[in-house]
Design a protein around this motif. Structure first.
Motif, short mmCIF file in Angstrom:
data_model
loop_
_atom_site.label_atom_id
_atom_site.label_comp_id
_atom_site.label_asym_id
_atom_site.label_seq_id
_atom_site.Cartn_x
_atom_site.Cartn_y
_atom_site.Cartn_z
N ARG A 305 -20.71 4.85 5.35
CA ARG A 305 -21.59 5.27 4.21
C ARG A 305 -21.88 6.54 4.60
NH1 ARG A 305 -20.45 2.06 -0.71
NH2 ARG A 305 -18.72 0.49 0.07
N GLU A 334 -13.19 7.05 -3.20
CA GLU A 334 -12.40 5.91 -2.94
C GLU A 334 -12.25 6.00 -0.99
OE1 GLU A 334 -11.16 3.16 -4.54
OE2 GLU A 334 -12.57 4.21 -6.11
N PRO A 335 -11.58 5.05 -0.04
CA PRO A 335 -11.10 5.32 1.16
C PRO A 335 -9.86 5.75 1.25
CG PRO A 335 -11.07 2.73 0.22
CD PRO A 335 -11.74 3.70 -1.04
N ARG A 350 -13.65 4.45 4.65
CA ARG A 350 -14.68 4.65 3.50
C ARG A 350 -15.00 6.08 4.45
NH1 ARG A 350 -16.25 3.24 -1.01
NH2 ARG A 350 -15.83 1.20 -1.00
#
Ligand code: PLP
Length: 398
Positions: A305, A334-335, A350
């Motif tokens: 992240r 979203e991934p 991600r």
């Protein structure tokens, strides 16, 4: 030492100054319409036909097998929609789960008009599985479309093998070679492809011009209607300067592809080695051997992240890299669908940073990047989640 380092050649490339020189007359005095019969028109026609021969030479095609389009996206649309329309049936397209939106969205459009779409799975390195293609070919298929090189992880697909299998079943084979064109050798005869898409701006040519190779025995229906230019397959007055730029870019790429590839692969290797040495949680995506020479996609385990923050930190330090994930995925946080298709879990999928090097990158830039990186990684950890997400959104160019 203040200049920026551009490591995002998979999104787009700077125009080669030699390409600009070739284009310049056609943005000025040489303004004729190639369909006109007077001297101005004939000059423009000559330039377009020279470019057609240059593009054909890059992929060992015949000049009459090259159709100029307004982009790689349009070449992909023409290949898929044109083949289905020419078949006179609703159609069945077999493609991979990791194609660019230019293919996936065209498939979605065709599905709305009744076509069947089969998405083949890929392995953990992004390679399309031959056994799944064989299974798909047991049903009635109009066309198989598999990309030559993936834009997110840089994996090269085994096009020769996949196309050979497809041809044994009497089915058309298309390859989206937008990322591969000018970076790896492409010979349409050896590859057994019927259709192949290229885009000028990925090989140091101008934006807004592409080409579709159409094997001389392949029947396609047009998707744009009008004056019948490009053998009726792509009506519209030709973008002469753009086409000349694509031709010049193709010619330069043909001559310099090998030396560029060796140099860029070495740069990539140096960066990958240094990354994994400095950061034990760094992992590299894509195939270890079958990959684009200057392409490196990586993530940091447990810090997925924070990659948006890293991208911003690098940008602030003068380095342009990309998040390398699908636009839609990044908008929704979203991934990446490509990483999910490769079997990564949602958290690992991600975060991805993509470095893509090009002809004008230097060893000094690579060294400077490696000096900048540790500080950028350290500061990325402090970037709040929201600004990280918006940074990813902003650079989702493919
Ligand atoms: N196909 C692939 C694999 C791409 O990476 C891209 C562009 O990023 C395209 C197609 C679309 O090409 P263009 O930008 O010329 O429309």
């Amino acid at each position: 030492m203040n200049s920026r380092i551009y490591f995002d050649h998979s999104a787009t490339t700077p125009l080669d100054p030699r390409v600009l020189d070739a284009m310049a007359p056609f943005l000025g005095g040489a303004f004729g319409n190639p369909s006109s019969l007077h001297r101005e028109g004939r000059m423009a026609r000559e330039a377009v036909e020279k470019a057609r021969a240059q593009v054909a030479a890059l992929i060992s095609a015949q000049p009459e097998e090259i159709v100029f389009t307004a982009s790689g996206t349009e070449a992909d649309n023409l290949a898929l929609i044109g083949a289905v329309r020419a078949s006179g049936k609703p159609g069945h397209i077999v493609t991979s789960a990791i194609e660019h939106a230019a293919i996936l969205e065209t498939c979605r459009f065709l599905a709305e008009s009744g076509a069947k779409i089969t998405h083949l799975p890929v392995d953990a390195e992004g390679i399309v599985r031959t056994d799944s293609l064989l299974r798909a070919l047991q049903s009635n298929v109009t066309l198989v479309s598999i990309m030559a090189a993936n834009n997110v992880v840089g994996t090269l697909e085994p096009i020769e093998e996949l196309a050979h299998l497809t041809k044994l079943h009497g089915v058309l084979f298309h390859s989206d070679a937008v990322q591969a064109g000018g970076k790896i050798p492409l010979d349409v005869n050896r590859l057994h492809v019927d259709l192949l898409s290229l885009s000028a701006h990925k090989l140091h040519g101008p934006k807004g011009v592409g080409a579709l190779y159409v094997h001389k025995n392949v029947k396609l229906s047009p998707i744009i209607f009008g004056g019948g230019q490009e053998r009726g397959l792509r009506s519209a007055t030709e973008n002469v300067a753009g086409i000349v730029g694509l031709g010049a870019a193709a010619e330069i790429a043909r001559q310099e592809l090998e030396s560029d590839a060796v140099r860029l692969a070495q740069f990539r290797e140096n960066i990958a080695l240094e990354l994994t040495r400095q950061f034990p949680n760094c992992y590299v995506f894509g195939h270890a051997v079958h990959r684009l020479p200057g392409h490196l996609s990586f993530g940091f385990r447990g810090q997925e992240r924070e990659l948006g923050g890293l991208l911003s930190a690098l940008d602030a330090a003068g380095v342009a890299v990309s998040a390398g994930s699908a636009c839609s995925a990044q908008h929704s946080g979203e991934p990446s669908p490509v990483l999910l298709a490769m079997g990564y879990d949602a958290e690992s999928a991600r975060g991805l940073l993509r470095l893509s090097l090009g002809r004008f990158n230097t060893e000094q830039e690579v060294e400077r990047f490696l000096e900048i990186l540790p500080q950028a990684v350290a500061s990325a950890a402090h970037v709040p989640r929201n600004s990280a997400a918006s940074a990813l959104t902003a650079v989702a160019a493919q």
